[in-house]
Design an enzyme around this catalytic site. Structure first.
Site, PDB file in Angstrom:
ATOM      1  N   ARG A   1       0.817  -1.240   0.000  1.00 23.22           N
ATOM      2  CA  ARG A   1       0.000   0.000   0.000  1.00 23.22           C
ATOM      3  C   ARG A   1       0.842   1.278   0.000  1.00 23.22           C
ATOM      4  O   ARG A   1       0.366   2.353   0.366  1.00 23.22           O
ATOM      5  CB  ARG A   1      -0.985   0.020   1.167  1.00 23.22           C
ATOM      6  CG  ARG A   1      -1.933  -1.158   1.164  1.00 23.22           C
ATOM      7  CD  ARG A   1      -3.124  -0.917   2.059  1.00 23.22           C
ATOM      8  NE  ARG A   1      -3.970  -2.084   2.063  1.00 23.22           N
ATOM      9  CZ  ARG A   1      -3.864  -3.093   2.927  1.00 23.22           C
ATOM     10  NH1 ARG A   1      -2.943  -3.056   3.868  1.00 23.22           N
ATOM     11  NH2 ARG A   1      -4.667  -4.125   2.841  1.00 23.22           N
TER      12      ARG A   1
ATOM     13  N   LYS B   1       2.418  11.076 -11.635  1.00 20.69           N
ATOM     14  CA  LYS B   1       1.575  10.146 -12.401  1.00 20.69           C
ATOM     15  C   LYS B   1       2.359   8.868 -12.613  1.00 20.69           C
ATOM     16  O   LYS B   1       3.491   8.899 -13.130  1.00 20.69           O
ATOM     17  CB  LYS B   1       1.218  10.741 -13.765  1.00 20.69           C
ATOM     18  CG  LYS B   1       0.014  11.648 -13.736  1.00 20.69           C
ATOM     19  CD  LYS B   1      -0.419  11.961 -15.159  1.00 20.69           C
ATOM     20  CE  LYS B   1      -1.589  12.915 -15.181  1.00 20.69           C
ATOM     21  NZ  LYS B   1      -1.931  13.319 -16.558  1.00 20.69           N
TER      22      LYS B   1
ATOM     23  N   LYS C   1       5.825  22.681 -14.841  1.00 24.00           N
ATOM     24  CA  LYS C   1       5.060  21.507 -14.398  1.00 24.00           C
ATOM     25  C   LYS C   1       4.788  21.572 -12.902  1.00 24.00           C
ATOM     26  O   LYS C   1       3.672  21.276 -12.451  1.00 24.00           O
ATOM     27  CB  LYS C   1       5.787  20.209 -14.768  1.00 24.00           C
ATOM     28  CG  LYS C   1       4.973  18.995 -14.351  1.00 24.00           C
ATOM     29  CD  LYS C   1       5.017  17.846 -15.306  1.00 24.00           C
ATOM     30  CE  LYS C   1       4.031  16.777 -14.886  1.00 24.00           C
ATOM     31  NZ  LYS C   1       4.186  15.537 -15.618  1.00 24.00           N
TER      32      LYS C   1
ATOM     33  N   GLU D   1      -5.435  16.214 -11.537  1.00 27.57           N
ATOM     34  CA  GLU D   1      -6.016  16.519 -12.859  1.00 27.57           C
ATOM     35  C   GLU D   1      -7.529  16.667 -12.845  1.00 27.57           C
ATOM     36  O   GLU D   1      -8.247  16.006 -13.594  1.00 27.57           O
ATOM     37  CB  GLU D   1      -5.589  15.446 -13.875  1.00 27.57           C
ATOM     38  CG  GLU D   1      -5.746  15.939 -15.302  1.00 27.57           C
ATOM     39  CD  GLU D   1      -5.123  15.009 -16.324  1.00 27.57           C
ATOM     40  OE1 GLU D   1      -3.920  14.708 -16.214  1.00 27.57           O
ATOM     41  OE2 GLU D   1      -5.851  14.590 -17.227  1.00 27.57           O
TER      42      GLU D   1
ATOM     43  N   ASN E   1      -1.820  17.617 -21.252  1.00 30.04           N
ATOM     44  CA  ASN E   1      -2.129  16.547 -22.210  1.00 30.04           C
ATOM     45  C   ASN E   1      -2.267  17.054 -23.634  1.00 30.04           C
ATOM     46  O   ASN E   1      -2.786  16.341 -24.503  1.00 30.04           O
ATOM     47  CB  ASN E   1      -3.444  15.848 -21.828  1.00 30.04           C
ATOM     48  CG  ASN E   1      -3.272  14.994 -20.611  1.00 30.04           C
ATOM     49  OD1 ASN E   1      -2.245  14.350 -20.451  1.00 30.04           O
ATOM     50  ND2 ASN E   1      -4.259  15.008 -19.740  1.00 30.04           N
TER      51      ASN E   1
ATOM     52  N   HIS F   1      -1.961  14.745 -26.599  1.00 31.92           N
ATOM     53  CA  HIS F   1      -1.897  13.371 -26.098  1.00 31.92           C
ATOM     54  C   HIS F   1      -3.104  12.522 -26.479  1.00 31.92           C
ATOM     55  O   HIS F   1      -2.985  11.303 -26.569  1.00 31.92           O
ATOM     56  CB  HIS F   1      -1.717  13.362 -24.573  1.00 31.92           C
ATOM     57  CG  HIS F   1      -0.310  13.685 -24.136  1.00 31.92           C
ATOM     58  ND1 HIS F   1       0.328  14.861 -24.462  1.00 31.92           N
ATOM     59  CD2 HIS F   1       0.595  12.973 -23.403  1.00 31.92           C
ATOM     60  CE1 HIS F   1       1.550  14.862 -23.951  1.00 31.92           C
ATOM     61  NE2 HIS F   1       1.741  13.739 -23.306  1.00 31.92           N
TER      62      HIS F   1
HETATM   63  P1  NAD Z   1      11.748   5.267 -22.326  1.00 35.46           P
HETATM   64  O1  NAD Z   1      11.672   5.168 -20.873  1.00 35.46           O
HETATM   65  O2  NAD Z   1      11.315   4.086 -23.131  1.00 35.46           O
HETATM   66  O3  NAD Z   1      13.220   5.663 -22.731  1.00 35.46           O
HETATM   67  C1  NAD Z   1      13.533   5.820 -24.086  1.00 35.46           C
HETATM   68  C2  NAD Z   1      14.732   4.951 -24.510  1.00 35.46           C
HETATM   69  O4  NAD Z   1      15.919   5.567 -24.049  1.00 35.46           O
HETATM   70  C3  NAD Z   1      14.724   3.552 -23.942  1.00 35.46           C
HETATM   71  O5  NAD Z   1      15.241   2.664 -24.893  1.00 35.46           O
HETATM   72  C4  NAD Z   1      15.682   3.666 -22.768  1.00 35.46           C
HETATM   73  O6  NAD Z   1      16.285   2.436 -22.418  1.00 35.46           O
HETATM   74  C5  NAD Z   1      16.703   4.620 -23.316  1.00 35.46           C
HETATM   75  N1  NAD Z   1      17.440   5.403 -22.339  1.00 35.46           N
HETATM   76  C6  NAD Z   1      16.987   5.961 -21.208  1.00 35.46           C
HETATM   77  N2  NAD Z   1      17.925   6.736 -20.665  1.00 35.46           N
HETATM   78  C7  NAD Z   1      19.011   6.650 -21.452  1.00 35.46           C
HETATM   79  C8  NAD Z   1      20.294   7.236 -21.418  1.00 35.46           C
HETATM   80  N3  NAD Z   1      20.628   8.122 -20.505  1.00 35.46           N
HETATM   81  N4  NAD Z   1      21.160   6.899 -22.409  1.00 35.46           N
HETATM   82  C9  NAD Z   1      20.822   6.046 -23.391  1.00 35.46           C
HETATM   83  N5  NAD Z   1      19.608   5.475 -23.484  1.00 35.46           N
HETATM   84  C10 NAD Z   1      18.714   5.794 -22.522  1.00 35.46           C
HETATM   85  O7  NAD Z   1      10.877   6.493 -22.881  1.00 35.46           O
HETATM   86  P2  NAD Z   1      10.714   7.999 -22.389  1.00 35.46           P
HETATM   87  O8  NAD Z   1      10.587   8.779 -23.620  1.00 35.46           O
HETATM   88  O9  NAD Z   1      11.706   8.377 -21.378  1.00 35.46           O
HETATM   89  O10 NAD Z   1       9.299   7.964 -21.646  1.00 35.46           O
HETATM   90  C11 NAD Z   1       8.130   7.640 -22.332  1.00 35.46           C
HETATM   91  C12 NAD Z   1       7.134   7.095 -21.352  1.00 35.46           C
HETATM   92  O11 NAD Z   1       6.836   8.084 -20.381  1.00 35.46           O
HETATM   93  C13 NAD Z   1       5.816   6.693 -21.977  1.00 35.46           C
HETATM   94  O12 NAD Z   1       5.422   5.444 -21.477  1.00 35.46           O
HETATM   95  C14 NAD Z   1       4.854   7.766 -21.526  1.00 35.46           C
HETATM   96  O13 NAD Z   1       3.533   7.301 -21.416  1.00 35.46           O
HETATM   97  C15 NAD Z   1       5.428   8.132 -20.190  1.00 35.46           C
HETATM   98  N6  NAD Z   1       5.093   9.491 -19.739  1.00 35.46           N
HETATM   99  C16 NAD Z   1       4.634   9.640 -18.481  1.00 35.46           C
HETATM  100  C17 NAD Z   1       4.352  10.899 -18.001  1.00 35.46           C
HETATM  101  C18 NAD Z   1       3.940  11.073 -16.568  1.00 35.46           C
HETATM  102  O14 NAD Z   1       3.525  12.181 -16.196  1.00 35.46           O
HETATM  103  N7  NAD Z   1       4.054  10.056 -15.736  1.00 35.46           N
HETATM  104  C19 NAD Z   1       4.543  12.027 -18.809  1.00 35.46           C
HETATM  105  C20 NAD Z   1       5.025  11.841 -20.104  1.00 35.46           C
HETATM  106  C21 NAD Z   1       5.302  10.564 -20.562  1.00 35.46           C
HETATM  107  N1  GLY Z   2       2.249  14.380 -18.549  1.00 37.78           N
HETATM  108  C1  GLY Z   2       1.000  14.884 -18.112  1.00 37.78           C
HETATM  109  C2  GLY Z   2       0.901  15.057 -16.639  1.00 37.78           C
HETATM  110  O1  GLY Z   2       1.805  14.763 -15.902  1.00 37.78           O
HETATM  111  O2  GLY Z   2      -0.119  15.467 -16.168  1.00 37.78           O
END
Ligand code: NAD
Ligand code: GLY
Length: 360
Positions: free
Chosen positions: A119, A141, A225, A235, A243, A246
């Protein structure tokens, strides 16, 4: 180094932004307990895990690692279960701190594991992609994907600290740098025209990874942010503006198969569609949309979506988390730098927006 603060009703925590912060145990120490679980993936673990492990070892922190496969397609129940399995087999308790070391995929999954294991256990974000440094690591998130929709299973759960080491960006592939830049541009579009202009002026140098400019871009986005999340943690209102692009973007990611279009690429094409929708409802001019396309192109991002059937677009967009009482809501632009939430009651403006992007 920059220090920012995220002040939400549920928790207040710092964001540290600077170079080589991974080596600065004094920044991490106040926010972790004696036992730590590091969650990472195969790629990031090869590049950056040894630095973190050495720091923990040298300071007498007990830790174990959970190394997941790399990719958006693994942001699912199986990977989440691997985290739970490791936590249980290492007898993690409520004082065990989970550290996410990686991009948004790792951060979102490790965060959801932290929100749900016993939890809730303490959680630290060490984001290593531009996208996760400017967006996903801040604001709490957490989620995994479902085959029918992106980020459909999750929780709001704030970290203890966000430690942004800009040096980790040195190893980031070009395509991932671009993907992160999509979210950076998003901030300008949704709420800060001066920042958008600054990005237009500096995009070539940012794409060349100019350290000073990247630090300024990350700081600016994190501050925007933090301000938005402080007003609306869960939200109910203004946070939805984050978003922008998105609703269309998640439809692209789900339709094409998770990982085929990167999240940032889908957000770029989705933001252009949001501009075209804004034109349809009369708030934006075609010249504004062209300006938006140009900045995405400068960041080596797609400015057009893939083609698929209107029914598929609709089916995906009906799963969007902004849907209320069956009505679809989109983030549109009143003007560049000023976003708003718009309920779309009939399909006509969507058909017109997507007309050029429908498969026959
Ligand atoms: P990711 O985590 O898949 O990373 C992208 C790629 O870069 C992967 O192959 C990873 O292994 C590689 N990588 C990471 N750090 C590295 C580094 N320093 N050097 C070399 N390679 C590296 O993708 P992302 O773009 O970081 O994140 C996308 C995800 O985030 C999606 O699932 C999306 O839905 C989510 N997201 C969440 C929020 C939120 O508020 N929680 C906001 C935006 C996006
Ligand atoms: N990436 C959208 C949010 O964090 O609300």
């Amino acid at each position: 180094m920059y220090t920012l603060s995220v002040d939400t009703p549920s928790h207040q925590y710092p964001i540290y932004i600077g170079n080589n912060l991974l080596q600065k145990f004094e920044l991490l120490q106040p926010h972790i307990n004696q036992k730590v679980a590091i969650v990472s993936n195969t790629t990031v673990a090869n590049l950056h895990l040894p630095t973190l492990e050495n720091v923990l070892k040298n300071n007498g922190i007990e830790f174990f690692t959970v190394i997941l496969p790399d990719g958006e397609q693994y942001k699912n129940h199986d990977s989440l279960n691997q985290i739970y399995d490791a936590l249980l087999s290492h007898h993690a308790d409520r004082k065990t701190t989970i550290i996410a070391l990686g991009g948004g995929v790792i951060g979102d999954m490790a965060g959801f594991a932290a929100a749900t294991y016993q939890r809730g256990v303490p959680f630290v974000q060490i984001p290593t992609t531009l996208l996760s440094q400017v967006d996903s690591s801040v604001g709490g998130k957490t989620a995994i994907n479902h085959p029918l929709g992106k980020n459909m299973i999750g929780a709001f759960y704030q970290p203890q600290v966000v430690l942004i080491d800009l040096a980790t960006l040195d190893t980031l592939p070009e395509r991932e740098l671009s993907a992160g830049m999509a979210e950076v541009i998003k901030y300008g579009l949704l709420g800060d025209i001066e920042f958008l202009q600054w990005l237009e002026d500096n995009m070539p140098a940012l794409m060349q990874r100019d350290k000073t400019l990247l630090a300024e871009a990350v700081r600016h986005c994190c501050q925007m942010k933090a301000d938005i999340v402080a007003q609306d943690e869960t939200e109910q209102d203004v946070r939805a503006l984050l978003n922008l692009g998105h609703t269309f973007g998640h439809a692209i990611e789900t339709e094409m198969g998770y990982g085929v279009w990167l999240h940032g690429e889908a957000v770029a094409a989705g933001s252009v569609l949001a501009c075209i929708l804004s034109e349809q409802i009369g708030s934006l001019k075609p010249a504004d949309t062209e300006r938006v396309k140009a900045i995405f192109r400068a960041a080596r991002l797609p400015d057009t979506p893939p083609k698929f059937a209107f029914e598929r677009w609709l089916a995906h967009m009906r799963h969007d988390k902004k849907v209320q009482s069956g009505k679809m809501r989109f983030i549109t632009l009143k003007q560049l730098g000023q976003a708003t939430i718009t309920t779309i009651e009939d399909e006509q403006p969507l058909r017109k927006t997507l007309a050029a992007y429908l498969s026959q």
